[in-house]
Motif scaffolding. Structure first.
Motif, PDB file in Angstrom:
ATOM      1  N   GLU A  68      35.273  55.149  28.042  1.00  0.00           N
ATOM      2  CA  GLU A  68      35.982  56.106  27.193  1.00  0.00           C
ATOM      3  C   GLU A  68      37.146  55.448  26.476  1.00  0.00           C
ATOM      4  O   GLU A  68      37.569  55.896  25.408  1.00  0.00           O
ATOM      5  N   GLU A  69      37.668  54.375  27.058  1.00  0.00           N
ATOM      6  CA  GLU A  69      38.781  53.638  26.455  1.00  0.00           C
ATOM      7  C   GLU A  69      38.717  52.206  26.945  1.00  0.00           C
ATOM      8  O   GLU A  69      38.438  51.955  28.124  1.00  0.00           O
ATOM      9  N   THR A  70      38.930  51.266  26.033  1.00  0.00           N
ATOM     10  CA  THR A  70      38.994  49.852  26.403  1.00  0.00           C
ATOM     11  C   THR A  70      40.326  49.290  25.941  1.00  0.00           C
ATOM     12  O   THR A  70      40.686  49.396  24.762  1.00  0.00           O
ATOM     13  N   PHE A  71      41.050  48.698  26.875  1.00  0.00           N
ATOM     14  CA  PHE A  71      42.317  48.037  26.559  1.00  0.00           C
ATOM     15  C   PHE A  71      42.085  46.528  26.545  1.00  0.00           C
ATOM     16  O   PHE A  71      41.279  46.002  27.316  1.00  0.00           O
ATOM     17  N   THR A  72      42.790  45.843  25.680  1.00  0.00           N
ATOM     18  CA  THR A  72      42.548  44.414  25.483  1.00  0.00           C
ATOM     19  C   THR A  72      43.851  43.657  25.306  1.00  0.00           C
ATOM     20  O   THR A  72      44.884  44.239  24.951  1.00  0.00           O
ATOM     21  N   ILE A  73      43.793  42.366  25.571  1.00  0.00           N
ATOM     22  CA  ILE A  73      44.870  41.459  25.161  1.00  0.00           C
ATOM     23  C   ILE A  73      44.253  40.468  24.179  1.00  0.00           C
ATOM     24  O   ILE A  73      43.202  39.893  24.433  1.00  0.00           O
ATOM     25  N   GLU A  74      44.912  40.302  23.040  1.00  0.00           N
ATOM     26  CA  GLU A  74      44.426  39.415  21.981  1.00  0.00           C
ATOM     27  C   GLU A  74      45.428  38.276  21.780  1.00  0.00           C
ATOM     28  O   GLU A  74      46.623  38.519  21.593  1.00  0.00           O
ATOM     29  N   ALA A  75      44.928  37.051  21.848  1.00  0.00           N
ATOM     30  CA  ALA A  75      45.770  35.873  21.641  1.00  0.00           C
ATOM     31  C   ALA A  75      45.456  35.245  20.293  1.00  0.00           C
ATOM     32  O   ALA A  75      44.339  35.362  19.784  1.00  0.00           O
ATOM     33  N   LEU A  76      46.438  34.574  19.717  1.00  0.00           N
ATOM     34  CA  LEU A  76      46.260  33.907  18.426  1.00  0.00           C
ATOM     35  C   LEU A  76      46.095  32.411  18.640  1.00  0.00           C
ATOM     36  O   LEU A  76      46.950  31.765  19.249  1.00  0.00           O
ATOM     37  N   MET A  77      44.993  31.864  18.126  1.00  0.00           N
ATOM     38  CA  MET A  77      44.753  30.433  18.223  1.00  0.00           C
ATOM     39  C   MET A  77      45.410  29.700  17.042  1.00  0.00           C
ATOM     40  O   MET A  77      45.799  30.306  16.060  1.00  0.00           O
ATOM     41  N   GLN A  78      45.489  28.379  17.141  1.00  0.00           N
ATOM     42  CA  GLN A  78      46.206  27.599  16.126  1.00  0.00           C
ATOM     43  C   GLN A  78      45.572  27.668  14.748  1.00  0.00           C
ATOM     44  O   GLN A  78      46.240  27.405  13.750  1.00  0.00           O
TER      45      GLN A  78
ATOM     46  N   ALA B  90      41.824  35.155  16.188  1.00  0.00           N
ATOM     47  CA  ALA B  90      42.149  35.832  17.435  1.00  0.00           C
ATOM     48  C   ALA B  90      41.127  35.478  18.507  1.00  0.00           C
ATOM     49  O   ALA B  90      40.001  35.079  18.212  1.00  0.00           O
ATOM     50  N   LEU B  91      41.546  35.631  19.757  1.00  0.00           N
ATOM     51  CA  LEU B  91      40.633  35.457  20.883  1.00  0.00           C
ATOM     52  C   LEU B  91      40.900  36.568  21.894  1.00  0.00           C
ATOM     53  O   LEU B  91      41.996  36.662  22.446  1.00  0.00           O
ATOM     54  N   GLN B  92      39.896  37.413  22.103  1.00  0.00           N
ATOM     55  CA  GLN B  92      40.004  38.444  23.139  1.00  0.00           C
ATOM     56  C   GLN B  92      40.069  37.734  24.482  1.00  0.00           C
ATOM     57  O   GLN B  92      39.155  37.025  24.868  1.00  0.00           O
ATOM     58  N   SER B  93      41.155  37.954  25.221  1.00  0.00           N
ATOM     59  CA  SER B  93      41.409  37.142  26.410  1.00  0.00           C
ATOM     60  C   SER B  93      41.324  37.914  27.716  1.00  0.00           C
ATOM     61  O   SER B  93      41.454  37.319  28.790  1.00  0.00           O
ATOM     62  N   GLY B  94      41.146  39.209  27.653  1.00  0.00           N
ATOM     63  CA  GLY B  94      40.997  40.018  28.853  1.00  0.00           C
ATOM     64  C   GLY B  94      40.831  41.470  28.457  1.00  0.00           C
ATOM     65  O   GLY B  94      41.370  41.904  27.433  1.00  0.00           O
ATOM     66  N   THR B  95      40.054  42.229  29.235  1.00  0.00           N
ATOM     67  CA  THR B  95      39.846  43.650  28.928  1.00  0.00           C
ATOM     68  C   THR B  95      39.906  44.482  30.192  1.00  0.00           C
ATOM     69  O   THR B  95      39.618  44.013  31.299  1.00  0.00           O
ATOM     70  N   SER B  96      40.278  45.738  30.004  1.00  0.00           N
ATOM     71  CA  SER B  96      40.328  46.713  31.095  1.00  0.00           C
ATOM     72  C   SER B  96      39.785  48.020  30.548  1.00  0.00           C
ATOM     73  O   SER B  96      40.187  48.461  29.462  1.00  0.00           O
ATOM     74  N   HIS B  97      38.876  48.663  31.283  1.00  0.00           N
ATOM     75  CA  HIS B  97      38.138  49.812  30.764  1.00  0.00           C
ATOM     76  C   HIS B  97      38.369  51.073  31.603  1.00  0.00           C
ATOM     77  O   HIS B  97      38.235  51.032  32.836  1.00  0.00           O
ATOM     78  N   PHE B  98      38.705  52.140  30.931  1.00  0.00           N
ATOM     79  CA  PHE B  98      38.720  53.466  31.551  1.00  0.00           C
ATOM     80  C   PHE B  98      37.324  54.045  31.343  1.00  0.00           C
ATOM     81  O   PHE B  98      36.939  54.354  30.222  1.00  0.00           O
ATOM     82  N   LEU B  99      36.566  54.163  32.433  1.00  0.00           N
ATOM     83  CA  LEU B  99      35.157  54.539  32.338  1.00  0.00           C
ATOM     84  C   LEU B  99      34.928  56.045  32.370  1.00  0.00           C
ATOM     85  O   LEU B  99      33.782  56.497  32.197  1.00  0.00           O
ATOM     86  N   GLY B 100      35.990  56.808  32.602  1.00  0.00           N
ATOM     87  CA  GLY B 100      35.784  58.249  32.736  1.00  0.00           C
ATOM     88  C   GLY B 100      34.921  58.543  33.951  1.00  0.00           C
ATOM     89  O   GLY B 100      35.048  57.909  35.006  1.00  0.00           O
TER      90      GLY B 100
ATOM     91  N   GLN C 150      33.290  69.593  46.113  1.00  0.00           N
ATOM     92  CA  GLN C 150      32.731  68.317  45.671  1.00  0.00           C
ATOM     93  C   GLN C 150      33.148  68.035  44.221  1.00  0.00           C
ATOM     94  O   GLN C 150      33.005  68.898  43.352  1.00  0.00           O
ATOM     95  N   GLN C 151      33.658  66.833  43.992  1.00  0.00           N
ATOM     96  CA  GLN C 151      34.127  66.447  42.666  1.00  0.00           C
ATOM     97  C   GLN C 151      33.512  65.099  42.269  1.00  0.00           C
ATOM     98  O   GLN C 151      33.234  64.248  43.125  1.00  0.00           O
ATOM     99  N   ASP C 152      33.308  64.910  40.970  1.00  0.00           N
ATOM    100  CA  ASP C 152      32.884  63.602  40.467  1.00  0.00           C
ATOM    101  C   ASP C 152      34.088  62.666  40.415  1.00  0.00           C
ATOM    102  O   ASP C 152      35.201  63.084  40.084  1.00  0.00           O
ATOM    103  N   VAL C 153      33.856  61.395  40.717  1.00  0.00           N
ATOM    104  CA  VAL C 153      34.960  60.433  40.697  1.00  0.00           C
ATOM    105  C   VAL C 153      35.165  59.889  39.288  1.00  0.00           C
ATOM    106  O   VAL C 153      34.295  59.995  38.418  1.00  0.00           O
ATOM    107  N   TRP C 154      36.338  59.292  39.080  1.00  0.00           N
ATOM    108  CA  TRP C 154      36.705  58.653  37.819  1.00  0.00           C
ATOM    109  C   TRP C 154      36.782  57.147  38.059  1.00  0.00           C
ATOM    110  O   TRP C 154      37.224  56.714  39.129  1.00  0.00           O
ATOM    111  N   GLY C 155      36.375  56.371  37.076  1.00  0.00           N
ATOM    112  CA  GLY C 155      36.280  54.936  37.314  1.00  0.00           C
ATOM    113  C   GLY C 155      36.941  54.042  36.289  1.00  0.00           C
ATOM    114  O   GLY C 155      37.250  54.461  35.164  1.00  0.00           O
ATOM    115  N   THR C 156      37.147  52.792  36.702  1.00  0.00           N
ATOM    116  CA  THR C 156      37.638  51.740  35.801  1.00  0.00           C
ATOM    117  C   THR C 156      36.894  50.448  36.112  1.00  0.00           C
ATOM    118  O   THR C 156      36.300  50.285  37.184  1.00  0.00           O
ATOM    119  N   SER C 157      36.943  49.528  35.191  1.00  0.00           N
ATOM    120  CA  SER C 157      36.553  48.136  35.467  1.00  0.00           C
ATOM    121  C   SER C 157      37.412  47.236  34.604  1.00  0.00           C
ATOM    122  O   SER C 157      37.858  47.648  33.525  1.00  0.00           O
TER     123      SER C 157
END
Length: 655
Positions: free
Chosen positions: A370-380, A384-394, A412-419
């Motif tokens: 549902e959402e992806t967070f990223t860190i973007e680095a600048l090369m010489q 850009a280079l995507q250097s790491g990601t974190s995901h809200f999976l809902g 009973q409830q459904d769980v929420w996830g990340t990766s």
């Protein structure tokens, strides 16, 4: 030319080659022997002049060897022997020049002479480069230079940034290609850098509350089918195992997949482990008391890439992947944000790489998130280079694998996830952020060796100096280690000191310390930093460990500040679309010092995003967190559509 004249010319050329070798040998001994103290006092330009002067003679005789090319077939046994001696002498000279760090342009005439000499033994060889155009010369160099002659050669960034990157990886012993297409062998020096990253990040992950586990390499194909977006995102990259054994091919010989050993449910070599882990979460999660559940694994994954680059994009790579389950959406969302903060801190504090944190556009999100967070680095080169990601999976994976929990009220409830994950791509980011034309540059905190100590041995029969040197060396190393520094003593007696300096500088070791008999008598040693300080420094042995620890911290800060300045300088603000298009449509990965990134007002629109990608190959790297939370996009028009902006978007070319 008569045979006698040819012999006289050959002898003259041989004498010149021997003079050059003698000059080279004298210069090498001067830098290693008692005269080193006076030479250290020279400026860089003076030292360069001395080195250049030692090699003027062969440069002044380029036509001497070429005159023999027409008579190659007429060589007598004596002439052939002399020619082979010259070739060996020239080859030895070239190796010495390389060990002393000669530039590519200064080395080229020597390589040309060697080729010309070899061509006299083989009349079918291409002519010397001086008789062909620059274009032809480059093609001939590519096709005729042996692997040995090219093996320690680094193309400059300005000439070809992509080739420079590949040269750094090869020359600095980080990795090399494997027999398996798209896969690489990570060599010990490259693996030791990954070990440093692993160690630092593993502590951060545990502080985050995750525990390490391990899950199977093979995943049933049916698992991937459970989450529709996930399977769509990875289907084209999956490697599939269809049989469980081989058998002899009775018709053609060799081995084939046994037709009787076909699997009912083919297995996928994991491209990522969400499906396997959520299958296990169903078994492990029963009550709200089991949540949050956070696991991490350090593993290899396989994604069948069509176009690969070492470390940046390979079919197989190493990474860590964290997976968490939560009772609430808020808890899962916060977990994914916290982890992207950890990745940003890792890059800043360990790798000296500043990054831009942000959210991916819907088109660029992880498959099933549902959402992806990223860190973007600048090369010489401005990419850009995507250097790491974190995901809200809902709740997508929780529902796909029927993972539920009983809440405090008994419902009973459904769980929420990340990766979340980072990979060996960080080594590529490290190379392209800090390294230079001389080789790898490593920030001290991630360097496998922070200090290399090179003892300069005394004369063979000077036992008293040997004892004093060894005693001072032991004390120095113990003092450095007491400061927590990673130290290596290079006391190889079969390698010249100049070659040692050259090797460790190329491998990016932050600090070299030289210690010789005269240093010991003066109770001093000599510091030479890889970057940041050009000149050598004479430091008292008593202060050496404290000065080294202090200097390495200064170097870490210097590298981070330099990278920050580059990021700020390459951040183009409020450009028009036409300006960005003109700058980026011809920007290639091989070009050094490109235009950089573009922070612009944007109306989120997948169709327009795809048009921009087609028109100038630029992608939205992220919606930067800081400027979007500050509302910088408000009251602005989209730079592409002219409609009201919804975000500030960071566009750029990317690896």
């Amino acid at each position: 030319m008569s045979p006698a004249s040819s012999i006289r010319a050959s002898r003259t050329a041989l004498r010149l080659g021997l003079i050059t070798m003698a000059a080279t040998s004298m210069l090498t001994r001067a830098f290693q022997g008692p005269a080193i103290r006076s030479i250290r006092a020279l400026s860089a330009s003076q030292a360069a002049t001395i080195q250049h002067a030692s090699f003027i003679i062969p440069h002044s005789r380029p036509n001497l060897t070429r005159r023999h090319m027409s008579t190659a077939a007429e060589l007598s046994p004596t002439q052939r022997t002399e020619l082979e001696s010259k070739i060996k002498a020239k080859g030895d000279e070239i190796r010495t020049l390389k060990e002393n760090g000669i530039s590519k342009s200064d080395l080229a005439p020597h390589v040309d002479e060697l080729k010309a000499l070899k061509s006299q033994l083989d009349p079918s060889a291409p002519p010397s480069s001086s008789s062909v155009s620059d274009n032809s010369k480059k093609k001939q160099a590519d096709s005729t230079t042996t692997d040995t002659e090219e093996s320690d050669y680094i193309t400059s960034r300005s000439e070809n940034y992509s080739k420079w990157y590949n040269d750094i990886i090869r020359v600095c012993d980080l990795a090399e290609l494997s027999p398996v297409r798209g896969c690489m062998v990570i060599k010990p020096w490259g693996m030791s850098i990954w070990d440093q990253i692993h160690k630092d990040l593993d502590e951060r992950i545990k502080e985050h509350g995750a525990e390490n586990a391990y899950f199977p390499l093979l995943i049933p194909k049916s698992f991937l089918s459970k989450e529709a977006e996930h399977v769509d995102g990875f289907a084209k990259e999956c490697a599939v195992v269809t049989h469980h054994r081989l058998t002899a091919d009775k018709e053609g010989g060799g081995l084939i997949a046994d037709p009787e050993a076909e699997l009912e449910d083919p297995l996928i070599i994991r491209p990522t482990s969400e499906t396997m882990i959520w299958y296990m979460f169903k078994k492990w999660i029963v009550s709200h008391r089991d949540l949050p559940l956070k696991v991490n694994q350090w593993a290899n994954v396989m994604r069948w890439e069509m176009r690969t680059r070492p470390f940046l994009r390979t079919s197989e790579f190493l990474w860590q992947e964290g997976h968490t389950a939560h009772a609430t959406a808020e808890g899962a969302l916060q977990d994914s944000k916290d982890m992207i903060d950890q990745y940003a801190a890792l890059c800043r504090d360990l790798l000296a790489i500043p990054v831009v944190k942000g959210a991916k556009s819907p088109s660029e999100r992880f498959a099933g998130a549902e959402e992806t967070f990223t860190i973007e680095a600048l090369m010489q080169n401005g990419w850009a280079l995507q250097s790491g990601t974190s995901h809200f999976l809902g709740q997508s994976f929780g529902k796909a694998f029927d993972v539920t929990f009983q809440d405090a009220e008994g419902k009973q409830q459904d769980v929420w996830g990340t990766s979340w994950g980072v990979s060996t791509r960080l080594i590529g980011a490290l190379i392209m952020t800090h390294s230079d034309d001389a080789g790898l540059v490593l920030p001290p905190r991630v360097a496998p060796v922070q200090v290399v100590v090179v003892p300069i041995p005394p004369k063979k029969n000077d036992e008293e100096s040997k004892v004093a040197l060894n005693s001072a060396l032991d004390t120095l190393v113990a003092d450095l280690k007491s400061k927590g520094l990673k130290v290596k003593v290079d006391d190889r007696d079969y390698v010249r000191n100049g070659a040692k300096y050259f090797e460790w500088e190329r491998k990016g070791v932050p600090l070299r310390i030289e210690l010789g008999p005269r240093d010991v008598k003066g109770d001093v040693c000599v510091f030479k930093y890889r970057v940041g300080k050009e000149e050598k420094e004479t430091i008292s042995l008593e202060e050496a460990s404290a000065k080294a620890a202090e200097g390495l911290e200064e170097l870490q800060t210097y590298l981070l500040d330099t990278a920050k300045e580059r990021l700020a300088a390459k951040m183009n603000l409020m450009a028009t679309y036409d300006q960005m298009k003109e700058a980026l449509e011809k920007d290639e990965a091989s070009e050094y010092n490109g235009p950089g990134l573009y922070l612009v007002p944007w109306k989120c629109d997948a169709v327009n995003e795809e048009k921009i990608k087609e028109e100038c190959k630029a992608t939205i790297r992220c919606y930067p967190t800081d400027v979007n939370e500050a509302g910088m996009w408000k009251d602005k028009k989209c730079f592409y559509s002219g409609e009201d902006a919804t975000h500030m978007a960071l566009f750029g070319r990317a690896f």
